[in-house]
Design a protein around this motif. Structure first.
Motif, short mmCIF file in Angstrom:
data_model
loop_
_atom_site.label_atom_id
_atom_site.label_comp_id
_atom_site.label_asym_id
_atom_site.label_seq_id
_atom_site.Cartn_x
_atom_site.Cartn_y
_atom_site.Cartn_z
N GLU A 127 -115.91 -5.07 -28.29
CA GLU A 127 -116.82 -3.94 -28.75
C GLU A 127 -116.29 -2.72 -29.15
O GLU A 127 -116.87 -1.62 -29.47
CB GLU A 127 -117.69 -3.74 -27.11
CG GLU A 127 -118.09 -4.90 -26.70
CD GLU A 127 -119.52 -5.15 -26.69
OE1 GLU A 127 -120.28 -4.02 -26.36
OE2 GLU A 127 -120.24 -6.22 -26.81
N ASP B 52 -115.54 13.35 -14.76
CA ASP B 52 -114.55 13.09 -15.89
C ASP B 52 -114.02 14.52 -16.40
O ASP B 52 -114.56 15.58 -16.08
CB ASP B 52 -115.32 12.56 -17.24
CG ASP B 52 -115.92 11.01 -17.20
OD1 ASP B 52 -115.19 10.44 -16.25
OD2 ASP B 52 -116.69 11.06 -17.80
N ALA C 167 -113.37 -6.85 -23.70
CA ALA C 167 -113.90 -5.33 -24.25
C ALA C 167 -113.75 -5.14 -25.58
O ALA C 167 -114.50 -4.47 -26.25
CB ALA C 167 -113.45 -4.42 -23.35
N LYS D 112 -111.88 -0.76 -12.80
CA LYS D 112 -113.32 0.21 -12.60
C LYS D 112 -113.41 1.33 -13.43
O LYS D 112 -114.32 1.46 -14.07
CB LYS D 112 -113.14 0.60 -11.12
CG LYS D 112 -114.26 1.26 -10.66
CD LYS D 112 -114.11 1.88 -9.15
CE LYS D 112 -113.92 3.30 -9.08
NZ LYS D 112 -113.45 3.77 -7.78
N TYR D 113 -112.24 1.96 -13.73
CA TYR D 113 -112.03 3.22 -14.61
C TYR D 113 -112.24 2.92 -16.15
O TYR D 113 -112.88 3.53 -16.88
CB TYR D 113 -110.82 3.99 -14.31
CG TYR D 113 -110.83 4.81 -12.99
CD1 TYR D 113 -111.88 5.11 -12.47
CD2 TYR D 113 -109.71 4.97 -12.46
CE1 TYR D 113 -112.07 5.87 -11.25
CE2 TYR D 113 -109.56 5.79 -11.21
CZ TYR D 113 -110.89 5.99 -10.70
OH TYR D 113 -110.81 6.57 -9.51
N ARG E 108 -115.97 2.85 -20.72
CA ARG E 108 -116.74 1.92 -21.53
C ARG E 108 -118.16 2.41 -21.73
O ARG E 108 -118.92 2.70 -22.39
CB ARG E 108 -116.74 0.66 -21.33
CG ARG E 108 -115.52 -0.02 -21.73
CD ARG E 108 -115.72 -1.72 -21.72
NE ARG E 108 -116.53 -2.16 -22.65
CZ ARG E 108 -117.21 -3.35 -22.57
NH1 ARG E 108 -116.57 -4.34 -21.58
NH2 ARG E 108 -118.10 -3.72 -23.32
N SER E 109 -118.84 2.87 -20.11
CA SER E 109 -119.91 3.40 -20.10
C SER E 109 -120.33 4.63 -20.95
O SER E 109 -121.51 4.82 -20.81
CB SER E 109 -120.43 3.26 -18.57
OG SER E 109 -119.61 4.36 -18.04
N LYS E 110 -119.35 5.28 -20.83
CA LYS E 110 -119.56 6.59 -21.45
C LYS E 110 -119.45 6.45 -23.24
O LYS E 110 -119.61 7.37 -23.78
CB LYS E 110 -118.19 7.62 -21.34
CG LYS E 110 -117.74 7.60 -19.86
CD LYS E 110 -118.44 8.76 -19.07
CE LYS E 110 -118.10 8.78 -17.56
NZ LYS E 110 -119.01 9.56 -16.91
N LYS E 111 -119.32 5.31 -23.52
CA LYS E 111 -119.69 4.82 -25.01
C LYS E 111 -118.41 5.67 -25.74
O LYS E 111 -118.45 6.21 -26.75
CB LYS E 111 -120.78 5.34 -25.60
CG LYS E 111 -122.20 4.83 -24.51
CD LYS E 111 -122.17 3.15 -25.10
CE LYS E 111 -123.35 2.74 -24.38
NZ LYS E 111 -123.18 1.22 -24.30
N ASN F 244 -114.08 0.27 -17.04
CA ASN F 244 -115.77 0.18 -17.28
C ASN F 244 -116.23 1.29 -17.28
O ASN F 244 -117.17 1.63 -18.00
CB ASN F 244 -116.04 -0.81 -16.23
CG ASN F 244 -115.51 -2.24 -16.34
OD1 ASN F 244 -115.30 -2.68 -17.53
ND2 ASN F 244 -115.42 -2.98 -15.30
N LEU F 245 -115.88 2.16 -16.57
CA LEU F 245 -116.28 3.68 -16.49
C LEU F 245 -116.37 4.26 -18.10
O LEU F 245 -117.16 4.88 -18.56
CB LEU F 245 -115.84 4.59 -15.52
CG LEU F 245 -116.22 5.97 -15.24
CD1 LEU F 245 -117.64 5.79 -14.42
CD2 LEU F 245 -115.28 6.86 -14.39
#
Lengths: 333, 333
Positions: B142, A90, B139, B105-106, B111-114, B108-109
């Motif tokens: 959330e 990132d 999404a 994809k990005y 999102r996965s980083k919160k 979701n990436l």
């Protein structure tokens, strides 16, 4: 205590320590044993401290620039972000403006986030007064500092620069060969890159036996209208010039507008060369001859170097990329 | 279980739940009691889940755009990054290109980083087929989704848009008032913003009793040379046009170059209006009349709205900013 302490104590480079940790074959047995011994003495645990070995990394790189809306820097940010992402990293972006104080503040902020490295994009982020860069040298003991078109000496500081001096030397020489004698040099900032560009211009004049005259070297804000108005004023003041070599395309566009406004024929009465070969170069009539400073290559090389540092490869601290002169319609050659 | 579950179960908006958690006075006693009761039933603990209340936040916002080197988006990134930083937030930048798959994809990436919220800069990130935006709506249960000059309906999705339709309506109407009858409309993409701009053009023609003709509406890649060449081809094919209204300044610059190349007088024989009032508008001779789409205001408003969401204020899900027509030398008015 970290990989940098091991490097210092063992008297070998950080890259060498990384190579030992990575089990790279490119290390002599003597050096490997020395490093392992120091690690043992210091109680060094690579899986806690070895940032950049994929252990303890947060896979995040800080990118600093003065202003991401500048066309040159905008391209740099874009290439850096995409390149880093293909390696799974990132990018935290940080636009600092031009004050050293703000820059230091944001640099420290990025460090506090424990980013794996910091990339400084643009030559203006390195100060001409060495004292003012000490914070970078200090920080480089703890994480790699990557410079895109800037240079600073230091063991864990890696520069990828365009050969600006050679580029303006060639451009000015071509102008002289095509008959120009009074070449006005316009520049925006007195940075590492700015100084190199100016030196190339001066070298070319000197090499052809032409005088370097102060009044033909002018600073100008990086916008079209300022450059146009500066040339109108210089013309009005009686300064005679038959070419403009500019440190940025925006200034060269201003020169085209000055010529169109005053009825000077391009390139017969006035030759013009810009810098960066940006999209500006195609906006004018006639289209600009411009120096392509290879920003994409600079960014890709920076990222490859950084990945090399992370993997303990033997990478150069300074890589120089040659520019290209893109010839269009504002020059006689 | 999180603030969104509380919102659903209580049948009130997320903003209302935030207001209750913040102790805001702008909530009726009845609603406050209902929300507190639901929290109690669900065993909801605000200091763990209440993202955006300063509890559990990582003070990092994801910014997505198709390409940060596009001049419009480069300015957006710059304004967003600086604005977020003044509020103490980092920005993780993500340049996705134009494929929906990469974008998802990005997304979701990120999102996965919160990250605390995701900002989508540019209308092209919203697909015209509603099915393709479902991942954003999902999404948004959330985390807040912020759209800069894009629109998508959803409770926790906030749009700040330029009134593009009104802007092109006004521009086309001014062209018609100044005597133009055959106005060519050039556009780059069929996005939310793209459709609005085109509708404004069509409305203006219809409002003046002029026909809307397919052959006067042309798509063109967003670069100067493509636009110039398209106009040369249309001219050569015998299509008669006395004005060009473009969805981006790059296309309008191409129109100026077409006119200069073919000897058509601007604005007497050809009027031209660009869009975005970018630095391109000042590069040409004559300089471009262009619609200022207020990107700085859009970005600042987006950030203010986001901070409002975080603080539980009552913020609009859609804010519309009026554009300005900046009149220079390519129009007769």
């Amino acid at each position: 205590m970290n990989i940098y302490d091991v490097s210092r104590k063992a008297g070998v480079s950080i890259a060498t320590v990384s190579r030992v940790l990575n089990g790279s074959p490119n290390v002599s047995d003597r050096t490997r044993n020395l490093v392992l011994e120091v690690m043992n003495d210091l109680g060094y645990t690579p899986n806690v401290f070895a940032r950049g070995l994929g252990l303890g990394t947060i896979y995040t790189i800080g990118i600093m620039c003065s202003d991401s809306s500048d066309p040159y820097l905008a391209h740099a940010i874009s290439y850096l972000e995409r390149g880093l992402r293909t390696h799974g990293y990132d990018s935290i972006l940080c636009c600092t403006g031009n004050s050293l104080e703000t820059r230091q503040k944001y640099f420290n902020l990025l460090r506090s986030k424990k980013v794996d490295a910091i990339i400084l994009a643009g030559s203006k982020l390195i100060e001409m007064n060495p004292m003012d860069n000490q914070y970078l040298i200090d920080a480089s003991r703890e994480l790699p500092i990557m410079l895109v078109n800037g240079y600073l000496k230091g063991e864990n500081i890696y520069s990828t620069v365009c050969d600006d001096r050679h580029a303006t030397h060639e451009a000015a020489s071509r102008l002289i060969s095509s008959g120009c004698r009074d070449i006005l040099y316009l520049y925006t900032s007195y940075s590492y890159s700015g100084v190199n560009k100016m030196n190339g211009y001066q070298d070319a004049l000197a090499g052809c036996g032409l005088p370097v005259r102060e009044k033909y070297i002018r600073q100008c804000p990086k916008d079209v209208t300022s450059a146009r108005d500066l040339l109108l004023r210089l013309d009005h003041s009686g300064l005679s010039f038959d070419a403009v070599l500019a440190s940025d395309d925006a200034l060269a566009v201003g020169a085209v507008k000055y010529a169109n406004m005053t009825g000077r024929e391009i390139p017969d009465s006035l030759s013009i060369i810009g810098y960066n070969n940006s999209s500006y170069a195609l906006c004018t009539d006639p289209e600009l001859t411009s120096i392509d400073s290879k920003i994409e290559t600079l960014c890709n090389t920076t990222i490859n170097t950084l990945m090399g540092v992370f993997h303990g490869s033997n990478v150069p601290t300074r890589t120089t990329i040659a520019a290209d002169l893109i010839i269009r319609a504002t020059t006689k050659f």
